[in-house]
Design an enzyme around this catalytic site. Structure first.
Site, PDB file in Angstrom:
ATOM      1  N   ARG A 151      11.907   4.178   3.335  1.00 45.42           N
ATOM      2  CA  ARG A 151      12.589   3.075   2.668  1.00 45.42           C
ATOM      3  C   ARG A 151      14.078   3.239   2.908  1.00 45.42           C
ATOM      4  NH1 ARG A 151       8.845   5.086  -1.264  1.00 45.42           N
ATOM      5  NH2 ARG A 151       7.197   3.573  -1.800  1.00 45.42           N
ATOM      6  N   LYS A 182       9.854   6.382  -4.768  1.00 48.45           N
ATOM      7  CA  LYS A 182       9.711   5.689  -6.048  1.00 48.45           C
ATOM      8  C   LYS A 182       9.033   6.602  -7.060  1.00 48.45           C
ATOM      9  CE  LYS A 182       9.562   0.892  -4.416  1.00 48.45           C
ATOM     10  NZ  LYS A 182       8.760  -0.343  -4.371  1.00 48.45           N
ATOM     11  N   HIS A 251      13.017  -2.802   5.896  1.00 47.45           N
ATOM     12  CA  HIS A 251      11.637  -2.722   5.425  1.00 47.45           C
ATOM     13  C   HIS A 251      10.654  -3.228   6.477  1.00 47.45           C
ATOM     14  CE1 HIS A 251      10.107  -1.134   1.706  1.00 47.45           C
ATOM     15  NE2 HIS A 251       9.103  -1.993   1.723  1.00 47.45           N
ATOM     16  N   ARG A 254       9.666  -0.257   8.341  1.00 47.60           N
ATOM     17  CA  ARG A 254       8.685   0.519   7.574  1.00 47.60           C
ATOM     18  C   ARG A 254       7.293  -0.104   7.709  1.00 47.60           C
ATOM     19  NH1 ARG A 254       7.828   3.931   3.003  1.00 47.60           N
ATOM     20  NH2 ARG A 254       6.593   2.982   1.322  1.00 47.60           N
ATOM     21  N   HIS A 277       2.893   5.832  -1.128  1.00 48.08           N
ATOM     22  CA  HIS A 277       2.310   4.849  -2.047  1.00 48.08           C
ATOM     23  C   HIS A 277       1.506   5.570  -3.124  1.00 48.08           C
ATOM     24  CE1 HIS A 277       2.399   1.378   1.119  1.00 48.08           C
ATOM     25  NE2 HIS A 277       3.546   1.506   0.478  1.00 48.08           N
ATOM     26  N   TYR A 286      -2.066  -3.234   5.021  1.00 48.47           N
ATOM     27  CA  TYR A 286      -1.864  -3.046   6.451  1.00 48.47           C
ATOM     28  C   TYR A 286      -3.163  -3.168   7.238  1.00 48.47           C
ATOM     29  CZ  TYR A 286       2.743  -1.665   4.978  1.00 48.47           C
ATOM     30  OH  TYR A 286       3.998  -1.683   4.414  1.00 48.47           O
TER      31      TYR A 286
END
Length: 308
Positions: A151, A182, A251, A254, A277, A286
């Site tokens: 990110r 995150k 992004h 990414r 994630h 994806y």
């Protein structure tokens, strides 16, 4: 020419204009919504003052099947709901048949990713006429975004080495980046050969640009830590110079990293770990991108895919 609205609907529009003082564009949307409602009622022989929720629900389903988007349906229902609220206040109806009706949820758009050739084109783009330090830095940024799936916040948070205050850092000897993602979750991301080469080229130039006390891996023209907006602007300009679309952003690289890795490996769990994630469902988007790619290949190449 649109049919004239029946008297109760016309009165409601006047109320919306005079009492609620709705803007002209909103009034136009409401008029279109009420005209559509009246057309549906006339087609089915329904008295709008006796409309039942089941019938209204069938109309919403019909409009959706005819191609009206969830957003447009939500606007229709807002106008219809306001109409029946007013009709109730005028004691013309005993209940609001639109209460509780909701438009279908809009499908989440798939993330936009570059195809492999475009991603490689961007990664291999060079501008030898530029300052060698800035050129090496920008090439390193592209390789870390596309080669590691970082990110942009994780990227600019990287320091040259580990430290007590470091949120993330590069371990060139181990060939990996330690990033804080995150939820304050730390993960290790391997650096590929191209990313390592770009990193070493930048580290050789960095002392010339960075302030002596600056821990950040990536620095700007004044020697301090590079900001996210600076990365976005740089990438947009670099993509244009490389002949890419103007909307290339961090992004997107990414997304490209994840999509291309999944196409090659098929290992969803590994891609989840690399992206950081928390939930596998986030990564599963994806697989849809991968299927789109496979479908295009099939349509273009398979003799039984040709449409007569």
């Amino acid at each position: 020419m649109a049919a004239a609205l029946i008297e109760p609907l016309q009165r409601y529009l006047e109320h919306a204009h005079v009492q609620r003082r709705l803007a002209g564009r909103t009034l136009s949307i409401y008029r279109d919504a009420l005209t559509r409602l009246q057309g549906l009622a006339e087609a089915d022989g329904v008295d709008l003052l006796r409309l039942q929720q089941a019938q209204a629900r069938r109309w919403v389903a019909r409009l959706h099947a005819e191609g009206l988007s969830p957003r447009s349906l939500a606007l229709q229902l807002s106008a219809w709901r306001g109409l029946y609220r007013w009709l109730g206040g005028e004691r013309l109806v005993g209940h609001n048949p639109i209460d509780g009706l909701r438009a279908p949820k809009a499908a989440k758009p798939l993330p936009k990713a570059l195809d492999v050739d475009a991603a490689v084109q961007l990664a291999e783009h060079a501008e030898p006429e530029r300052d060698p330090g800035l050129e090496a830095r920008d090439a390193c940024i592209v390789e870390l975004l596309y080669g590691c799936g970082l990110r942009v916040g994780e990227l600019v948070g990287l320091d040259v080495q580990a430290g007590r205050a470091a949120r993330g850092w590069i371990d060139a000897q181990a060939g990996e980046a330690q990033v804080l993602g995150k939820g304050e979750k730390r993960r290790s991301v391997p650096l590929g050969g191209a990313a390592l080469r770009a990193l070493q080229a930048w580290l050789a130039q960095r002392p010339r640009l960075a302030r002596a006390d600056e821990p950040a891996l990536l620095v700007g023209a004044r020697g301090g830590r590079l900001g996210e907006s600076q990365v976005r602007l740089m990438l947009k300009a670099r993509a244009l110079a490389a002949g890419m679309p103007a909307h290339v952003h961090p992004h997107m690289l990414r997304h490209s990293f994840a999509s291309h890795l999944l196409q090659s490996s098929g290992d969803l769990r590994a891609v989840q770990e690399l992206l950081g994630h928390a939930h596998i469902a986030t990564t599963q988007v994806y697989t849809k991108l991968d299927f789109q790619h496979l479908a295009k290949v099939y349509d273009a190449a398979h003799p039984r895919a040709k449409k007569k």
